[in-house]
Write a protein that holds these residues in place. Structure first.
Motif, PDB file in Angstrom:
ATOM      1  N   SER A 126       0.755  -1.195   0.056  1.00 35.99           N
ATOM      2  CA  SER A 126      -0.087   0.026  -0.027  1.00 35.99           C
ATOM      3  C   SER A 126       0.962   1.361   0.044  1.00 35.99           C
ATOM      4  O   SER A 126       0.343   2.355  -0.225  1.00 35.99           O
ATOM      5  N   ASP A 181      -1.681   4.551   6.213  1.00 33.29           N
ATOM      6  CA  ASP A 181      -0.535   3.598   6.230  1.00 33.29           C
ATOM      7  C   ASP A 181       0.639   3.940   5.875  1.00 33.29           C
ATOM      8  O   ASP A 181       1.667   3.865   6.467  1.00 33.29           O
ATOM      9  N   GLY A 205      -2.272   1.591  -3.538  1.00 30.59           N
ATOM     10  CA  GLY A 205      -1.682   0.241  -3.639  1.00 30.59           C
ATOM     11  C   GLY A 205      -1.369  -0.089  -5.013  1.00 30.59           C
ATOM     12  O   GLY A 205      -1.988   0.838  -5.899  1.00 30.59           O
ATOM     13  N   GLN A 235      -9.865   4.276   1.624  1.00 31.27           N
ATOM     14  CA  GLN A 235      -8.665   5.158   0.636  1.00 31.27           C
ATOM     15  C   GLN A 235      -8.256   5.963   1.739  1.00 31.27           C
ATOM     16  O   GLN A 235      -6.662   6.114   1.613  1.00 31.27           O
ATOM     17  N   SER A 250      -0.299  -4.529   6.114  1.00 31.40           N
ATOM     18  CA  SER A 250      -1.241  -3.192   5.967  1.00 31.40           C
ATOM     19  C   SER A 250      -2.287  -3.123   6.903  1.00 31.40           C
ATOM     20  O   SER A 250      -2.991  -4.022   6.842  1.00 31.40           O
ATOM     21  N   HIS A 262      -5.511  -2.689   4.737  1.00 31.20           N
ATOM     22  CA  HIS A 262      -5.944  -3.697   4.054  1.00 31.20           C
ATOM     23  C   HIS A 262      -5.982  -5.095   4.796  1.00 31.20           C
ATOM     24  O   HIS A 262      -5.476  -6.099   4.187  1.00 31.20           O
ATOM     25  N   THR A 318      -5.779   4.049   3.406  1.00 30.24           N
ATOM     26  CA  THR A 318      -4.499   3.592   2.419  1.00 30.24           C
ATOM     27  C   THR A 318      -3.488   4.672   2.683  1.00 30.24           C
ATOM     28  O   THR A 318      -2.336   4.335   2.938  1.00 30.24           O
TER      29      THR A 318
END
Ligand code: GAL
Length: 421
Positions: free
Chosen positions: A149, A202, A271, A196, A377, A380, A199
């Motif tokens: 990611s 992360d 990602g 998102q 992640s 995820h 993400t």
């Protein structure tokens, strides 16, 4: 008499036809796999075609069960309903902790040990993935890829117009984003959906240091979650928010990719499934776009792996075994992941067929794993179970949308994680 014979013959033929039909449909049902997945974007659909074709060549008939929605949250809701109704699909795409959580709570997952042992999966699948593919000594899922990611996808022309140097530090990133803004494009293409936002988070958390990522996202250390470095991480999130266009709310991730592909936006932090969109649009790495690790995270990787979990569905177990074996085939793993944008889930797949970004993904994974810099992640599903992940999502999204300042967000994060444990 002639009439009676005619009736008899007709009845016999009908009975024969009927039994043939029944037999054929039983045979078909046994070779059917109903597969639930969330691969509905252009690049994802192209990748799934590779799998469907491969299975068709092995007489396994794909029954599609797509549930749109990036990151798979919607798919998991639908799956829960199917399982509750006692009608699970033959196989389902799943991520990390969702797999082991389902194994724990339903106990209704298939057992792939026969094929796994025959094909030596233990030797070729990295331990970081096996942690999720196995439960109580049984292989319950076949991993098809490894995504990560902490990538940034940059439009090459937009980068050239902004000075041409790919950013390697947070400060350099801000300079490039500012130049892109001055050049009249949206600097950062983003879709405002919790997964998102997560993400981005992360990558931002990882950019504050490996130890920080581990302590916050994996160990869930309260002081780290609510501490000063976390406030700084949220400040970075707020800074990124200022480069996003006004229409970001609810936008699909693949539409954000399109903005970069078309040069309407400068970059997307996403990602490597995003690469599937660039490839599908016939764009070439190095020429049309550039792939870099999120500045400050070079050498480290936050990974997630899509796995096909098999449910205990009796009759179809032969088709499940065929599917599992097909998914794990090294030739297939190369063909599939070249299109999907991911790296293979096996360590013995050659990188020849992969483009430069794919080769980098494979090399980065190997290096990160060797140096203990490979982390699951959070966004995820590979750092913490869904209940905690969702609590983190809520705070990150609320902050991204301006509900909390950065200091409050860190306090809320600590509290939300505590409450969800
Ligand atoms: C991830 C998944 C990828 C891709 C992405 C966007 O969670 O691992 O394969 O589908 O979501 O939907």
């Amino acid at each position: 008499m002639i009439f009676l014979n005619f009736i008899k013959t007709t009845l016999a033929i009908s009975a024969l036809t009927l039994s043939t039909t029944i037999l054929t449909s039983i045979a078909n049902a046994n070779s059917d796999v109903e597969v639930m997945h969330w691969w509905t974007s252009g690049g994802e659909a192209a990748a799934i075609k590779v799998l469907q074709k491969d299975l068709a060549s092995k007489d396994v008939n794909w029954k599609d069960m797509p549930v749109a929605g990036g990151g798979g949250s919607d798919a998991m809701t639908v799956l829960r309903a199917r399982i509750t109704a006692g009608n699970p699909p033959t196989a389902a795409q799943m991520l990390g902790f969702d797999i082991t959580d389902w194994a724990k709570s339903t106990g209704k997952l298939g057992n792939l040990n026969a094929v796994a042992e025959k094909e030596d999966w233990d030797k070729v699948v990295p331990a970081a993935l096996q942690k999720f593919s196995k439960y109580e000594g049984k292989w319950i899922a076949a991993p098809v890829n490894v995504h990560s990611s902490n990538w940034v996808w940059v439009n090459k022309k937009a980068l050239d117009d902004a000075g041409g140097k790919a950013p390697t530090t947070w400060e350099e990133l801000l300079t490039v984003l500012d130049k892109m803004k001055a050049n009249g494009i949206t600097p950062l293409a983003h879709g405002g959906q919790p997964w998102q936002d997560a993400t981005l988070f992360d990558a931002v958390v990882l950019s504050m240091g490996d130890d920080f990522y581990k302590k916050a996202m994996i160990d869930l250390d309260p002081e780290t979650l609510g501490g000063e470095t976390m406030v700084k991480a949220f400040e970075r999130m707020a800074a990124l928010r200022s480069y996003v266009d006004d229409n970001f709310s609810g936008r699909d991730w693949s539409l954000a990719s399109s903005m970069v592909i078309e040069g309407k936006a400068g970059m997307q932090m996403m990602g490597d499934w995003a690469k599937g969109e660039f490839i599908k649009a016939d764009k070439k790495p190095g020429e049309d776009f550039v792939c870099i690790r999120f500045p400050g995270t070079q050498g480290a990787v936050t990974f997630n792996s899509d796995q096909f979990v098999m449910f205990d569905v009796g009759d179809q177990s032969e088709a499940q075994m065929k599917m599992a074996s097909a998914v794990m085939n090294p030739v297939f793993q190369s063909a599939f992941n070249v299109v999907k944008g991911s790296a293979p889930a096996r360590t013995d797949v050659p990188n020849d067929a992969f483009d430069d970004c794919g080769k980098k993904a494979m090399a980065d994974l190997a290096e990160a794993s060797k140096n203990n810099r490979l982390f699951g992640s959070m966004a995820h599903g590979h750092a913490v179970p869904a209940s905690i992940k969702n609590a983190i999502y809520d705070v990150v999204t609320a902050h991204f949308n301006g509900e909390f300042d950065s200091k409050t967000a860190a306090e809320e994060l600590e509290a939300a994680v505590f409450a969800s444990k």
